[in-house]
Write a protein that holds these residues in place. Structure first.
Motif, PDB file in Angstrom:
ATOM      1  N   VAL A   7       0.765  -1.297   0.015  1.00  0.00           N
ATOM      2  CA  VAL A   7      -0.116  -0.105  -0.034  1.00  0.00           C
ATOM      3  C   VAL A   7       1.037   1.185   0.261  1.00  0.00           C
ATOM      4  CG1 VAL A   7      -1.759   1.288   1.420  1.00  0.00           C
ATOM      5  CG2 VAL A   7      -1.812  -1.180   1.298  1.00  0.00           C
ATOM      6  N   THR A   8       0.356   2.275  -0.586  1.00  0.00           N
ATOM      7  CA  THR A   8       1.190   3.642  -0.690  1.00  0.00           C
ATOM      8  C   THR A   8       0.915   4.090   0.627  1.00  0.00           C
ATOM      9  OG1 THR A   8       1.105   3.725  -3.229  1.00  0.00           O
ATOM     10  CG2 THR A   8       1.573   5.793  -1.877  1.00  0.00           C
ATOM     11  N   ALA A  25      -2.689   4.846   4.447  1.00  0.00           N
ATOM     12  CA  ALA A  25      -2.754   4.348   3.224  1.00  0.00           C
ATOM     13  C   ALA A  25      -3.364   5.744   2.390  1.00  0.00           C
ATOM     14  CB  ALA A  25      -3.643   3.319   2.999  1.00  0.00           C
ATOM     15  N   ALA A  26      -2.697   5.917   1.093  1.00  0.00           N
ATOM     16  CA  ALA A  26      -3.125   7.111   0.361  1.00  0.00           C
ATOM     17  C   ALA A  26      -4.300   6.631  -0.854  1.00  0.00           C
ATOM     18  CB  ALA A  26      -2.036   7.694  -0.443  1.00  0.00           C
ATOM     19  N   ALA A  44      -3.720   1.289  -4.546  1.00  0.00           N
ATOM     20  CA  ALA A  44      -2.979   0.015  -4.711  1.00  0.00           C
ATOM     21  C   ALA A  44      -2.859  -0.831  -3.467  1.00  0.00           C
ATOM     22  CB  ALA A  44      -1.496   0.261  -5.369  1.00  0.00           C
ATOM     23  N   ASP A  45      -3.078  -2.110  -3.833  1.00  0.00           N
ATOM     24  CA  ASP A  45      -3.264  -3.172  -2.697  1.00  0.00           C
ATOM     25  C   ASP A  45      -2.406  -4.139  -3.459  1.00  0.00           C
ATOM     26  OD1 ASP A  45      -3.971  -5.740  -1.976  1.00  0.00           O
ATOM     27  OD2 ASP A  45      -5.646  -5.042  -1.250  1.00  0.00           O
ATOM     28  N   GLY A  46      -1.662  -5.030  -2.701  1.00  0.00           N
ATOM     29  CA  GLY A  46      -0.723  -5.855  -3.101  1.00  0.00           C
ATOM     30  C   GLY A  46      -1.167  -6.624  -4.463  1.00  0.00           C
ATOM     31  N   THR A  47      -2.374  -7.154  -5.030  1.00  0.00           N
ATOM     32  CA  THR A  47      -2.788  -7.797  -5.834  1.00  0.00           C
ATOM     33  C   THR A  47      -3.927  -7.034  -6.905  1.00  0.00           C
ATOM     34  OG1 THR A  47      -4.709  -8.768  -4.678  1.00  0.00           O
ATOM     35  CG2 THR A  47      -2.487 -10.079  -4.594  1.00  0.00           C
ATOM     36  N   ASP A 135       0.691   4.832 -13.012  1.00  0.00           N
ATOM     37  CA  ASP A 135       1.999   4.120 -12.199  1.00  0.00           C
ATOM     38  C   ASP A 135       1.293   3.058 -11.235  1.00  0.00           C
ATOM     39  OD1 ASP A 135       0.375   6.084 -10.897  1.00  0.00           O
ATOM     40  OD2 ASP A 135       2.073   5.923  -9.224  1.00  0.00           O
ATOM     41  N   LEU A 136       0.054   2.905 -10.870  1.00  0.00           N
ATOM     42  CA  LEU A 136      -0.481   2.245  -9.917  1.00  0.00           C
ATOM     43  C   LEU A 136       0.034   0.432 -10.125  1.00  0.00           C
ATOM     44  CD1 LEU A 136      -3.736   3.832  -9.111  1.00  0.00           C
ATOM     45  CD2 LEU A 136      -1.764   3.489  -7.497  1.00  0.00           C
ATOM     46  N   ALA A 137      -0.193   0.191 -11.220  1.00  0.00           N
ATOM     47  CA  ALA A 137       0.075  -1.269 -11.967  1.00  0.00           C
ATOM     48  C   ALA A 137       1.603  -1.437 -11.881  1.00  0.00           C
ATOM     49  CB  ALA A 137      -0.684  -1.353 -13.188  1.00  0.00           C
TER      50      ALA A 137
END
Length: 148
Positions: A7-8, A25-26, A44-47, A135-137
Motif C-alpha cells: 500500500v502507498t 494509506a493514500a 494500490a493493494d498488493g494484488t 503508475d499504480l500497476a
C-alpha cells in the motif's frame, strides 16, 4: 492480503526521521476532481487496484468499515484505464457503463455497483487520459502476480 509493503503510505512532513509517526494509506483522485470531496478514488493493494466512491463517507449514517470497494486486477488495470479514457471499447471487470447524461456506473461481477456523477466521471476519465493512474500497476515487479 494487504500488507504494509503493498500500500502507498504517507506521513506528515514534520514527522522527523526517527520512524515514530502515524502513516495512512493514500487514496488518490484525479487532479481535475472538484474541491467538494466527491470523487472516484483509487489505491494500490498488493494484488489489485481498489476503487471507492468518496461520497459514501460524506453520509454520517454510513459505516466506514462497510464502504463498498471494488477491485481491478493489476493485469486488467491498463485496459480499465483505456476504456475509462475512451480509447478502447474492450470489456472490463468491473464493467463501465457511461450514461447519456455523462454519469457512469461501475459494476463488478458480484453485482456491486458504484455510481458517479458526470463531473466525477469526467475528472477520472480525463485523469486516466492524462496517465495520472498508470503508475499504480507498476508498483510490483510483474503484472503476473495478479494472475498467479
Amino acid at each position: 492480503m494487504t500488507t504494509y509493503a503493498t500500500v502507498t503510505w504517507r506521513k506528515a512532513r514534520r514527522s522527523g526521521g526517527n520512524g515514530n509517526c502515524v502513516e495512512v494509506a493514500a487514496w488518490r483522485k484525479a487532479t481535475r476532481s472538484g474541491g467538494d470531496g466527491n470523487c472516484l478514488e483509487v489505491t494500490a493493494d498488493g494484488t489489485a487496484i481498489l476503487i471507492r466512491d468518496s461520497k459514501y463517507l460524506r453520509d454520517p449514517d454510513n459505516d466506514a468499515a462497510l464502504q463498498p470497494i471494488m477491485s481491478v486486477s493489476i493485469a486488467q488495470w491498463q485496459t480499465f484505464l483505456s476504456v475509462a479514457a475512451g480509447r478502447s471499447a474492450e470489456a472490463t471487470e468491473p464493467r463501465i457503463t457511461i450514461h447519456a447524461d455523462g454519469s457512469a456506473t461501475l459494476t463488478a461481477a458480484d453485482g456491486l455497483t458504484l455510481d458517479y456523477t458526470q463531473p466525477e466521471w469526467e475528472a477520472f476519465s480525463l485523469g486516466a487520459m492524462d496517465g495520472e493512474f498508470d503508475d499504480l500497476a507498476d508498483l510490483w515487479p510483474s503484472a503476473s502476480l495478479a494472475t498467479a
